[in-house]
Design a protein around this motif. Structure first.
Motif, short mmCIF file in Angstrom:
data_model
loop_
_atom_site.label_atom_id
_atom_site.label_comp_id
_atom_site.label_asym_id
_atom_site.label_seq_id
_atom_site.Cartn_x
_atom_site.Cartn_y
_atom_site.Cartn_z
N GLU A 215 -46.38 -5.51 -26.96
CA GLU A 215 -46.71 -5.38 -25.55
C GLU A 215 -45.85 -6.36 -24.78
N LEU A 216 -45.09 -5.85 -23.82
CA LEU A 216 -44.19 -6.67 -23.01
C LEU A 216 -44.59 -6.63 -21.54
N ILE A 217 -44.27 -7.70 -20.85
CA ILE A 217 -44.24 -7.71 -19.38
C ILE A 217 -42.78 -7.95 -19.03
N THR A 218 -42.16 -7.00 -18.35
CA THR A 218 -40.76 -7.12 -17.99
C THR A 218 -40.60 -7.43 -16.51
N VAL A 219 -39.51 -8.12 -16.18
CA VAL A 219 -39.19 -8.45 -14.79
C VAL A 219 -37.79 -7.92 -14.50
N GLU A 220 -37.68 -7.16 -13.42
CA GLU A 220 -36.37 -6.71 -12.93
C GLU A 220 -36.20 -7.21 -11.51
N SER A 221 -34.99 -7.66 -11.22
CA SER A 221 -34.63 -8.05 -9.86
C SER A 221 -33.54 -7.10 -9.38
N GLY B 26 -40.36 -8.25 -2.76
CA GLY B 26 -39.07 -8.87 -2.50
C GLY B 26 -37.94 -8.35 -3.39
N GLY B 27 -38.03 -7.11 -3.81
CA GLY B 27 -37.00 -6.56 -4.69
C GLY B 27 -37.23 -6.80 -6.17
N ASN B 28 -38.24 -7.59 -6.52
CA ASN B 28 -38.59 -7.85 -7.92
C ASN B 28 -39.68 -6.89 -8.36
N ARG B 29 -39.59 -6.47 -9.62
CA ARG B 29 -40.54 -5.49 -10.15
C ARG B 29 -41.03 -5.94 -11.51
N MET B 30 -42.36 -5.93 -11.71
CA MET B 30 -42.95 -6.26 -13.00
C MET B 30 -43.62 -5.02 -13.58
N TYR C 247 -38.40 -11.12 -19.84
CA TYR C 247 -39.62 -10.50 -20.35
C TYR C 247 -40.35 -11.50 -21.23
N VAL C 248 -41.65 -11.30 -21.37
CA VAL C 248 -42.48 -12.02 -22.32
C VAL C 248 -43.26 -10.97 -23.09
N GLY C 249 -43.68 -11.31 -24.29
CA GLY C 249 -44.41 -10.33 -25.05
C GLY C 249 -45.07 -10.88 -26.29
N ILE C 250 -45.93 -10.05 -26.86
CA ILE C 250 -46.61 -10.34 -28.11
C ILE C 250 -46.39 -9.15 -29.03
N SER D 169 -39.99 -14.62 -25.73
CA SER D 169 -39.56 -15.06 -24.40
C SER D 169 -38.09 -14.70 -24.31
N ALA D 170 -37.72 -14.10 -23.20
CA ALA D 170 -36.35 -13.62 -23.06
C ALA D 170 -35.95 -13.63 -21.60
N GLY D 171 -34.66 -13.75 -21.37
CA GLY D 171 -34.19 -13.71 -20.01
C GLY D 171 -32.69 -13.58 -19.93
N SER D 172 -32.23 -13.46 -18.70
CA SER D 172 -30.81 -13.35 -18.41
C SER D 172 -30.55 -14.19 -17.16
#
Length: 135
Positions: free
Chosen positions: A48-54, A24-28, A61-64, A83-86
Motif C-alpha cells: 500500500e503506497l501513498i504517492t505524491v505528484e507535483s 496547489g498543483g500537488n496530488r496525493m 511516496y511512502v508505503g508498507i 520511503s522514496a522521492g525525487s
C-alpha cells in the motif's frame, strides 16, 4: 552475520485510486501494488503506497509492503517500510529505500532486520538490493 541479497521484481498489479487530496498543483493518491520477486528472494508481496505528484511529476511516496517468500533458502514473511522521492520529478534524482520493520519476520525469517533499496532502469525494469541480519 550480515547477508547481502539482490534480484529483480515484476509489478503484477498497480491499482491507483482517484487522488484523495489535490491542492496547489500537488496530488496525493493511494495505490495498491502487487509484485513477484526473483533472485535471492523468490516470492510475492502486497503493498500500500501513498504517492505524491507535483507539477514537475512524481516526487515522493511512502508505503508498507508485506513480503512472503524464500530468502536465501529461508521461508517466511516480513514487512518493508518504503520511503522514496525525487529532487525534481525525474528518475535521475530519485532515491528509493526500504527498512525491514523490526519484529515483522515470521517462519524461518523471524528476527530479520535490515535495509535495502530499489533501482529503476531506463527500460522501466526494477532491481533491488537488501542487506540484512537474522537473530
Amino acid at each position: 552475520m550480515t547477508f547481502q541479497a539482490s534480484g529483480s521484481f515484476d509489478i503484477e498489479a498497480w491499482d491507483a485510486d482517484k487522488p484523495y487530496d489535490e491542492q496547489g498543483g500537488n496530488r496525493m493518491t493511494r495505490v495498491h501494488v502487487g509484485k513477484t520477486f526473483h533472485g535471492d528472494l523468490v516470492g510475492t508481496s502486497s503493498t500500500e503506497l501513498i504517492t505524491v505528484e507535483s507539477p514537475a511529476g512524481p516526487v515522493a511516496y511512502v508505503g508498507i509492503e508485506h513480503v512472503q517468500g524464500i530468502l536465501h533458502g529461508r521461508e517466511g514473511t516480513f514487512v518493508l517500510q518504503h520511503s522514496a522521492g525525487s529532487e525534481d520529478g525525474t528518475a535521475d534524482t530519485q532515491w528509493l529505500r526500504w527498512l525491514i520493520v523490526p519484529t515483522s519476520g515470521t517462519g524461518e525469517l523471524a528476527g530479520i532486520r535490515g535495509v535495502g533499496q530499489i533501482s529503476v532502469a531506463e527500460d522501466g525494469g526494477h532491481t533491488w538490493a537488501l542487506e540484512y541480519t537474522l537473530d
